[in-house]
Design a protein around this motif. Structure first.
Motif, PDB file in Angstrom:
ATOM      1  N   ALA A  99       0.831  -1.214   0.000  1.00  0.00           N
ATOM      2  CA  ALA A  99       0.000   0.000   0.000  1.00  0.00           C
ATOM      3  C   ALA A  99       0.858   1.253   0.000  1.00  0.00           C
ATOM      4  CB  ALA A  99      -0.921  -0.006   1.216  1.00  0.00           C
TER       5      ALA A  99
ATOM      6  N   TRP B  85      -6.353  -1.497   1.610  1.00  0.00           N
ATOM      7  CA  TRP B  85      -5.395  -0.583   0.994  1.00  0.00           C
ATOM      8  C   TRP B  85      -4.294  -1.402   0.344  1.00  0.00           C
ATOM      9  CZ3 TRP B  85      -6.061   4.823   1.330  1.00  0.00           C
ATOM     10  CH2 TRP B  85      -7.218   5.196   2.037  1.00  0.00           C
ATOM     11  N   THR B  86      -4.243  -1.372  -0.986  1.00  0.00           N
ATOM     12  CA  THR B  86      -3.302  -2.183  -1.746  1.00  0.00           C
ATOM     13  C   THR B  86      -3.220  -1.670  -3.174  1.00  0.00           C
ATOM     14  OG1 THR B  86      -2.819  -4.423  -2.558  1.00  0.00           O
ATOM     15  CG2 THR B  86      -5.143  -3.849  -2.299  1.00  0.00           C
TER      16      THR B  86
ATOM     17  N   ASN C 182      -8.667   1.453  -1.159  1.00  0.00           N
ATOM     18  CA  ASN C 182      -7.849   2.670  -1.197  1.00  0.00           C
ATOM     19  C   ASN C 182      -8.648   3.938  -0.898  1.00  0.00           C
ATOM     20  OD1 ASN C 182      -5.497   1.195  -1.758  1.00  0.00           O
ATOM     21  ND2 ASN C 182      -5.944   1.211  -3.958  1.00  0.00           N
TER      22      ASN C 182
END
Length: 515
Positions: A277, A431-432, A453
């Motif tokens: 992330a 989140w990635t 995100n």
């Protein structure tokens, strides 16, 4: 009756309006219950005294809604849509007033009320003006031999809704708009802590030409007004937003009259940060999602799970950002975070943090109430806690304050398991930068909304609602109209023969002269 005066909580600056805090059959009135003193959460000073609703006031509101239902339910979709468009215009004109009252009664920053609560409510109103003209069902057709079938969507009747104190204006709109767009009438009980903007909303609806009795507001306590509304035999459906514990009680009460139930309950949203992330983006997202509305948001980020390689960098940056948040007077345009709703609630939030600290957790940011000029208000600093156990109350229970717990994880499988390891399932985020990870998280995290995100943004066109102990049913979007309609199958027989072939499976006509 002889009234007593009690302190019910902490909101609002405006002086008590002489016309009262009930809105029944198109006009404001005083309640017939006890008086209650309200306290401004930002200053600790007395704000106003109101007369709460009694059971008799609830009965009057339900009677008004019942009387208005036949005509409103027969209004065409275009007529209902036009009325909602006019309502949106009135709300736009009164936007400044709505924001000021919303901020004053809750302690949230005027900036949040002005830029989030009020425009979101106006947009919802415009959306449902269109949705009122788009009730959907299967197309008419011959689904069985000998007849043409169609599906009708019909309003349910009188809706009894109970809204919380955290987003008084938006929650009132989320309850009222789909209900009346579908042709129902409604009695809404806002929190007795924060009735101001719900009352203005109802006044705006009357000004827009929505008939008397279609929207009614009763300001009272749960045990008095709320229970009477849920149990009322003329209320066909209950919609409730609030805690899971109270939601279970609502279900039990509604079962007594077998009415439909729509519940949006508590949350404990996970915020999952994988090792690929963008740390800066995730840190900014975590702070905004954890402290929005003072963290008094069922979808707020409350549990941050960070893959081990990023744990230190993420927590350090979040702590730095939290320390820079401006806590202060809600009316100050520079204020990021105003007060919490009451001093008692502030102390409850602080208790979670203190017990976690005593159990060995580390408070990396915040963890205190500010002093100085803010000491008299219900303020609490943005707080980041590391080292709490997964089975601790800090991680498992809804705190409803600006508190984020940070925990590390090793593998993707562990991240998904931890995210799902609470009774709740309202919202979550992942989140990635990896497509496969984002698809897996969005599919396997058990929540009604999964952001990738990002965390918090909502739009009128898309549904909001939970899984598991976070309730069932949807707010906003076209899906919410489904909640407020009965689906009726109508079949028009086209075979004029006296005897239908399918009847032979039930009986055979053996009367003389038949074959």
């Amino acid at each position: 009756m002889t009234s007593t005066t009690t302190t019910i909580g902490d909101p609002v600056h405006p002086a008590s309006r002489p016309e009262g805090h009930q809105f029944i059959n198109g006009r404001r009135s005083e309640g017939r219950g006890p008086e209650a003193k309200r306290i401004d959460p930002a200053t600790g000073e007395a704000a106003e005294v109101i007369r709460l609703a009694s059971a008799a006031d609830v009965d009057a509101a339900v009677a008004a809604a019942k009387a208005a239902f036949p005509a409103w339910s027969r209004a065409t979709p275009a007529e209902r849509g036009d009325a909602l468009l006019k309502l949106a215009a009135v709300l736009e004109r009164r936007a400044g007033e709505l924001a000021a009252v919303e901020s004053a009664q809750t302690g949230k920053s005027l900036r949040l009320a002005t830029e989030f609560d009020v425009p979101g409510t106006i947009d919802n109103t415009v959306f449902f003006a269109g949705a009122a003209r788009n009730l959907q069902g299967l197309g008419a057709g011959e689904y069985g031999a000998g007849g043409t079938s169609m599906v009708r969507r019909e309003p349910i009747g009188v809706i009894g809704s109970i809204a919380p104190w955290n987003y008084p204006l938006q929650m009132a709109a989320w309850k009222i708009l789909p209900a009346i767009a579908a042709g129902n009438t409604i009695v809404l009980k806002p929190s007795e802590l924060t009735p101001g903007t719900a009352l203005i909303f109802a006044e705006a609806a009357a000004e827009a030409g929505i008939p008397d009795g279609v929207i009614n507001i009763v300001t009272g306590t749960g045990p008095d007004a709320g229970e009477r509304l849920v149990r009322h035999p003329d209320v066909a459906m209950t919609s409730f937003t609030g805690s899971t514990a109270v939601g279970r009680k609502i279900m039990a009460m509604a079962a007594e009259t077998a009415k439909r139930v729509h519940l949006e309950l508590g949350g404990k949203a996970p915020f999952v940060v994988f090792d690929d992330a963008d740390v800066e983006a995730a840190a900014h997202g975590a702070v905004a999602a954890a402290i929005i509305n003072g963290g008094q948001d069922c979808t707020a980020a409350t549990r941050a799970y960070i893959q081990r390689p990023l744990f230190e960098a993420f927590t350090a940056r979040v702590a730095e950002l939290m320390d820079a948040v401006v806590v202060g007077d809600p009316a100050d345009p520079d204020t990021d975070l105003g007060s919490l709703i009451t001093h008692a609630h502030r102390d409850k939030v602080a208790g979670f943090v203190e017990r976690a600290r005593a159990a060995g957790a580390s408070v990396l940011a915040g963890g205190t109430a500010p002093g100085g000029d803010l000491a008299a208000g219900a303020y609490y600093r943005p707080t980041l806690v590391a080292g709490a156990a997964q089975d601790s109350e800090l991680v498992q229970q809804e705190i409803f304050g600006p508190v984020l717990a940070a925990l590390p994880f090793e593998t993707d499988d562990e991240a998904i398991a931890l995210a799902n390891d609470t009774p709740f399932g309202l919202a979550a985020s992942a989140w990635t930068r990896d497509l496969d990870r984002s698809l897996r998280a969005s599919a396997e995290i058990q929540a009604g909304c999964v952001w990738v995100n990002d965390h918090i943004p909502i739009v009128s066109e898309l549904p909001h609602g939970g899984y598991k102990a976070s309730g069932f049913g949807k707010d906003m979007s076209q899906y919410s109209l489904d909640e407020y309609t009965n689906v009726k199958h109508v079949m028009l027989g086209r075979d004029r023969a006296a005897h239908k072939d399918w009847q032979d499976t039930v009986f055979r006509d053996r009367t003389p002269g038949t074959k």
